[in-house]
Enzyme design. Sequence first.
Site, short mmCIF file in Angstrom:
data_model
loop_
_atom_site.label_atom_id
_atom_site.label_comp_id
_atom_site.label_asym_id
_atom_site.label_seq_id
_atom_site.Cartn_x
_atom_site.Cartn_y
_atom_site.Cartn_z
N GLU A 321 0.88 3.12 -0.60
CA GLU A 321 -0.49 3.54 -0.25
C GLU A 321 -0.91 4.72 -1.12
OE1 GLU A 321 -0.52 2.34 4.47
OE2 GLU A 321 0.14 4.35 3.95
N CYS A 417 -3.77 4.28 12.33
CA CYS A 417 -4.17 5.65 12.03
C CYS A 417 -5.67 5.73 11.72
CB CYS A 417 -3.36 6.19 10.86
SG CYS A 417 -3.33 5.11 9.41
#
Length: 661
Positions: A321, A417
């Site tokens: 990521e 998240c």
Amino acid sequence: MKNTAKPESATLPLQDVQIQDTFWSSYMDLVHQVVIPYQWDALNDRIPDAEPSYAIHNFRIAAGVEQGSYGGLVFQDSDLAKWLEAVAYRLATHPDPALEEIADETIQFIIQAQQKDGYINTYFTVKEPDKRWTNLHDCHELYCAGHMMEAAVAYYEATGKRAFLHAMCRFADYIDTVFGPDEGKIHGYDGHQEIELALVKLYRVTGEQRYLRLSQYFIDARGQQPNFFIEEWEQRGRTSHWVPGEFKPDPQYNQSHLPVREQSTAVGHAVRAVYMYSAMADLARLTGDQALAEACRRLWNNVTKRQMYITGGIGSTRIGEAFSLDWNLPNERVYGETCASIGLIFFAHRMLQLEQKAEYADVLERALYNNVIGSMSEDGKHYFYVNPLEVWPDACAKDPELPHVKPVRQKWFGCSCCPPNVARILASLGTYIYTVNNDTIYTHLFVGNKAKVHMNGLDVLLKQETDSPWNGNIRITVTPERAAAFRLALRVPGWCKEQPTLRINGQAHTTLQVVDGYCLIDRPWQPGDVVEWVLAMEVQFIAAHPFMRANAGKVAIQRGPFVYALEEVDHAAPLASLSINPTQLLTARRDASLPGEPIVLEGILHQEASAHALSEDEPYHVFGTTSAPTLMPLRAVPYFMWGNRNPGEMAVWIRTNHNDY
């Protein structure tokens, strides 16, 4: 708990900014009426056919009011913390006794789950109580702690209730006994930065210097021992929480490869990076650390000028990521995690407090109006984790390189998240509109609102009325409690290429004093003075730097803060067969057929005749042997709206068919 901190003058308290805006008020209502209740159901595992959260389940077990085993990922506590923070921000501006009661009951579970020494973490309380602080690289203990601290600060400021704040101070006090440079403490830091910026917030409301020093320690220690996580991994017997077998940590992944003041290029996990940069900017401002401030500027320039998508997305690769390398910004394989854009907004906001330059607000606005609100569906119940700039649904389903890219938003994620992060930033939008520096009120965002500013012993009421973001007409009524001289600074957005029109009480001002992207208006103000600020909002074709190979020979369309996209529902697939002449004039019109009546852009596209004229058994043909391209209507919608109609292809960047652009 006595607050001895100096009063912060940079940002306005959220309670002092009431948003009344034709665009944003609907989002505020959606957050209150749909997003917060929906996410509460998700945290309680009550959304059919969605991945379970286990967040409330875990806290009930840790609190001793429920039996069972831990569920979900190791950092599941943070989802609940961000949801509570969003609730706090909403309560600050719109009191809701029923919602506050739910929050109070939830906070009570958290407090009941707190251990005698102050420690709070459901994973290590329920599942591995003997493994605290043994895997800082993977297990997010300080990350979860930081999000809980942010929630506690927000809840205290919204309600005045101290129980949650007191619990988090106990936790911070305990962490201070565990980490630091002293002998017997852990000389290290978390694998996922967050505690650093949270401790600054805790310091701000309590005045406790130890919290500021602990934040400084975590920032200063990172990278001083680049092999810290490798040594920790060795001590664990070369085991990882996530990957079976020997998975040696890479210091670049969590920005521990160099001391932070020596870093110039954004590397590693994008969310970790911008959370850390946010804390660095906070500390640079509070301590006057010029080396830290200069590192922030270098990293800002690298992120926003070399590694940021036109939509405000950052983090180009799904591997980690992460950032990859300068100019490498693929459109269909992009990661562009929602949390990373939110972290970029945090960084921009803190840089605006460090120094008032419009480029920070430009990026803040770009990320907010495109990536962030685009990550959530119009109904507030579906979300993108990844925000692509090009989508081919069949490839998303079948190409092993694209499992992360979704053509439709999801109800929830095992790693969720992003959704509560969206909720908390939208609920706190009022804090991003203005900052105050000595005798200057800076206006960074053009959002309709009523605000109360306290400045050098003077109260000033501001009423901002605007039809932005669709048009550039802004009207600000300035009402000081008494006649007084001060400065009002109005941002000149980077997308506004003509000199704005300024009128004060109806009188035009043609000579503008513009410094660092802000028009400075110094004058003695009378109650009821009216400032009119008119920004040209033209359709622009944007070309990328030649080094950005993915966009060679292509253009994107922008109008005001919005980037536009083509969707298959309005055009014939494949979208890759379409091209545009960027010298044409596009028509901007309100479209009542779409929610919110956005401005869509219309014009002409060319479609290669071979796209449908050729047999599928003829994969290649000699160039120029097919008929001329056909013309078809262009209908571009704001990027944030894509994916709310029929699923299909989407593209931001369009091939050009004109050589002289």
